[in-house]
Design an enzyme around this catalytic site. Structure first.
Site, mmCIF file in Angstrom:
data_model
loop_
_atom_site.group_PDB
_atom_site.id
_atom_site.type_symbol
_atom_site.label_atom_id
_atom_site.label_comp_id
_atom_site.label_asym_id
_atom_site.label_seq_id
_atom_site.Cartn_x
_atom_site.Cartn_y
_atom_site.Cartn_z
ATOM 1 N N ASP A 144 0.982 -1.186 0.235
ATOM 2 C CA ASP A 144 -0.044 0.050 -0.183
ATOM 3 C C ASP A 144 1.003 1.339 0.077
ATOM 4 O O ASP A 144 1.549 1.624 0.910
ATOM 5 C CB ASP A 144 -0.961 -0.094 1.197
ATOM 6 C CG ASP A 144 -2.187 1.052 1.235
ATOM 7 O OD1 ASP A 144 -2.873 0.982 2.103
ATOM 8 O OD2 ASP A 144 -2.035 1.717 0.121
ATOM 9 N N ASP A 185 -2.431 2.643 -6.590
ATOM 10 C CA ASP A 185 -1.417 2.630 -5.479
ATOM 11 C C ASP A 185 -1.524 1.405 -4.517
ATOM 12 O O ASP A 185 -0.777 1.498 -3.517
ATOM 13 C CB ASP A 185 -1.653 4.209 -4.715
ATOM 14 C CG ASP A 185 -2.933 4.200 -3.945
ATOM 15 O OD1 ASP A 185 -3.733 3.333 -4.084
ATOM 16 O OD2 ASP A 185 -3.095 4.980 -3.136
ATOM 17 N N GLU A 186 -2.131 0.573 -4.688
ATOM 18 C CA GLU A 186 -2.132 -0.629 -3.965
ATOM 19 C C GLU A 186 -2.061 -2.007 -4.743
ATOM 20 O O GLU A 186 -2.719 -2.104 -6.154
ATOM 21 C CB GLU A 186 -2.998 -0.720 -2.925
ATOM 22 C CG GLU A 186 -4.433 -0.447 -3.638
ATOM 23 C CD GLU A 186 -5.523 -0.758 -2.337
ATOM 24 O OE1 GLU A 186 -5.379 -1.755 -1.439
ATOM 25 O OE2 GLU A 186 -6.429 -0.148 -2.350
#
EC number: 2.7.7.7
Lengths: 379, 377
Positions: B16, B112-113
């Protein structure tokens, strides 16, 4: 109120009127069955405000005594529980007694149920219909006509009027028409009526007719049908079935049936049914049920179905006759199959009018039925 | 593969990125390092909202989705940067490329993860050590901080990565859940939104532990399949595999927009829906797709989201057809409240090569003529 009634007769009456009841009704009293006892007999009523069913059980008829009424009165009992309860009662008779606060006691054999009832005064009155527009039809014929058309009504609410079957009467001939705008089913029959009676744009909700046909059997006896501006009533010997009619103008359908054809095919109904059932095995996943048909010689048609992921199927059917232009056409095979299943003729004829325009399927034996279909187009 | 995985103990990472957009901006403007920074929709507009913020800004109470004026009140020195999505996409690709150097089993979840299945790699290398290497590579070579959760399945990995931020490395084993997971309030459980949380709270369930000890049958009756899943997850059970193809398997095409200001103006909302329908149509065309199921999304000012969808016999691909469906849904379900976000999505999309149009008995001539015109264009 207090009465004792033949269990079998009562269960049948309760089950009939229960067909009208929607357990999700927003009007609380309509989740119940209204039971009304007077000196003539017992009246049961169920309703969801679109459909209302009233069943009457007389004290006795020529054959048998059904009912002993000790004290007239009425009550409304929750259908959800009551129907299952009476079905499971052990005795040959059921005694129902209502005391204060609509508290009902149901006794049968050694069983006693105490049920909380609802106020019968709150139950809406059934519509009173002017009976000047009416006709008679044998029960089995009405049941057939419903079965042969109601499957084609629209299930989408985008055009509400198409969710019903259109009833028309002209010169003693009654016609039922149903269409979802992709297929159309039409069935007609002679009915007993005043020759001057002419009805049009009587649109009965498909759901009402489906429920009605579940109550009917294949009996020869006549049913009286009463029609008003907003309601239709089917009168049986001991049962009255009311349905609201749909508002709005049913589209004109008579001129949609093509009068000229380009390709004519005559074939065994069963051959086509089986070929379509096989071909549809592959399109079940795709849900579009697309079947391709092409003329292949003097007396042969080729049926294919392709599923990108699963595979393809091809089948040739010998037909009794094939006349006119060569043809390639694609259509929803499920729709055709639905219609073929209600056609009461071993041989059928199909009139095509081109790959991008509607085609007609008819029984060979008589001209009281036709089915119209639109083809599908690929992108 | 399932067989193989069952013999070894699965080891999954949830990676993350920490305040990703802000971290990317700091790479371009290192002078802002250590200062409160927020990425926000056009800062000139009063109604712009904070998309993300640096940890320095968060210390002042700046939160994601907070209006800019409110963020400024909390933190007068807040530096606002308009979002630059091309940069973020580019860095995201670099980041995922870096992760695939460790294992091919990387499943991006969003920009973004993502998840990594390192079951095989963890055999030769201690899992925690490996996570440390991943974190160092992403930070050392790209300059971006991340938190990594290490666990035997996706759910626990996701919960673990949330436990320490920024630069966290958290191991969550099944035997840890009673101690580490169960005391957490339900709202912190992945998959439990505000609404579900409220319903659970009303039933007296406050923590993940409460959920784990709740009646599984009740949960199923109350929440359906979602209830079953929640119950399983609370017990640390999650069967989902890491699927590198998942992100590429396009199932829907949607566009949404946050309105400049909340409105209950039907005409304005319909204008937005028409515009979004056009964007969806362009996207569908680009991918040669169509859909028989159009969905409308409305979010009110309390962030309560409503979705309603409508299926059709015929596939939709043109803007006017998509808008027609969205409009019908809007007219049927919109109840007049203030709306902050609207969206239109084509669900269950499929290739136009597999599409058929069922002609209408009443209008087939027009339909065929329209199709001919389209073909000529």
């Amino acid at each position: 109120m207090k009465f004792t009634i033949d269990r079998e007769e009562f269960v049948q009456g309760v089950q009939h009127v229960n067909r009208a009841i929607s357990p999700r009704s927003t009007i609380n009293v309509l989740t119940g069955i209204k039971i009304e006892a007077d000196t003539d007999g017992l009246t049961l009523i169920g309703s969801d405000s679109d459909i209302s069913i009233q069943s009457f059980i007389p004290v006795a008829d020529e054959e048998k005594e059904y009912l002993q009424i000790e004290q007239p009165g009425s009550v409304v009992l929750q259908a959800k529980y009551f129907v299952d309860i009476v079905k499971k009662l052990p005795g040959d008779t059921i005694e129902i007694e209502v005391q204060e606060q609509f508290a009902a006691t149901v006794r049968s054999g050694a069983v006693v149920f105490n049920l909380n009832g609802l106020d019968p005064e709150e139950y809406p009155r059934l519509p009173k219909l002017e009976e000047d527009q009416s006709f008679k039809i044998p029960q089995h014929l009405l049941k057939d006509m419903i079965r042969q058309t109601v499957f084609a009504v629209s299930s989408q609410e985008t055009r509400p009027v198409l969710t019903g079957v259109n009833l028309e009467i002209e010169e003693g001939k009654m016609t039922f028409t149903a269409t979802d705008s992709h297929r159309l089913a039409m069935r007609s029959a002679e009915v007993e009526t005043d020759a001057s009676l002419s009805l049009s744009n009587i649109v009965i909700p498909g759901k009402s007719l489906t429920e009605l046909s579940r109550i009917m059997d294949d009996a020869e006896d006549l049913i009286e049908v009463v029609v008003t501006e907003t309601q239709v009533l089917f009168k049986f010997d001991r049962l009255m079935f009311f349905s609201r009619l749909l508002d709005g103008k049913y589209p004109v359908t008579k001129n949609m049936v093509p009068t000229q054809t380009k390709t004519d095919v005559t074939l065994e109904r069963n051959d086509l049914v089986q070929a379509l059932e096989r071909a549809l095995l592959l399109s079940r996943e795709a849900k579009n049920n697309v079947i391709n048909v092409k003329t292949a010689g003097d007396a042969l048609i080729e049926i294919t179905s392709v599923s990108a992921e699963i595979g393809k199927v091809q089948e040739n059917i010998e037909v009794a006759s094939l006349n006119g232009e060569d043809l390639r056409i694609s259509f929803n095979g499920k729709n055709i199959l639905d219609a073929l299943k209600v056609i009461d003729s071993d041989v059928i004829s199909i009139q095509f009018t081109g790959a991008m325009s509607p085609f007609v399927v008819r029984p060979q034996d008589h001209d009281q039925m036709l089915h119209l279909f639109s083809p599908v187009r690929t992108y | 593969m399932a067989n193989k995985a069952s013999k070894k103990h699965p080891v999954l990472f949830h990676v993350d990125m920490n305040s990703f957009y802000a971290s990317v901006e700091l790479l371009y403007r290192p002078e802002l390092r250590g200062k409160p920074v927020a990425i926000a929709g056009n800062p000139k507009e009063r109604r712009g909202i904070v998309v993300t913020s640096s940890y320095e800004a968060r210390a002042y109470g700046v939160k994601t989705t907070m209006p800019v004026w409110e963020a400024r009140r909390k933190c007068p020195d807040l530096i606002i940067i308009p979002p630059n999505f091309d940069r973020y996409r580019e860095m995201s690709q670099l980041m995922f490329a870096k992760l695939t150097e460790f294992t091919p089993l990387v499943e991006p979840v969003s920009i973004d993860e993502g998840y990594m299945d390192v079951t095989d790699e963890a055999l030769t290398n201690d899992a925690l050590n490996l996570a440390n290497l991943v974190q160092q590579a992403v930070f050392g070579e790209l300059g971006l901080p991340c938190s990594i959760g290490v666990a035997p399945n996706k759910f626990l990995a996701k919960m673990a990565s949330d436990m320490e931020k920024p630069n966290g490395l958290t191991v969550l084993r099944k035997r840890d859940i009673q101690e580490k997971l169960w005391p957490l309030p339900l709202i912190e459980m992945h998959g439990v939104g505000a609404k579900t949380n409220e319903r659970l709270n009303r039933a007296g369930l406050k923590t993940i532990g409460d959920l784990a000890e709740a009646d599984a049958l009740w949960l199923k009756a109350e929440f359906g399949i979602k209830g079953e899943k929640m119950y399983e997850r609370a017990h640390g059970i999650d069967e989902r595999q890491v699927d590198p193809e998942a992100a590429g398997d396009r199932k829907s095409v949607g566009r949404s927009t946050t309105l400049r200001e909340n409105t209950n103006d039907d005409a304005e909302l319909l204008r937005q829906l028409e515009r979004l329908s056009e964007l969806v149509a362009v996207r569908l065309k680009h991918h040669h797709l169509c859909s028989n199921n159009i969905q409308l999304m409305l979010r009110n000012r309390n962030h309560e989201t409503m979705t309603r969808s409508q299926t059709s016999v015929n596939p939709k691909m043109e803007a006017d057809d998509i808008f027609e469906a969205a409009k019908a849904l809007f007219l049927k379900y919109y109840d007049g409240e203030d709306i902050r976000l609207v969206g239109v999505t084509a669900l269950d999309v499929y290739s136009r090569d597999e599409a058929f149009h069922q002609l209408d008995l009443f209008r087939y001539a027009e339909e065929v003529a329209k199709a001919e015109r389209k073909r000529e264009e």
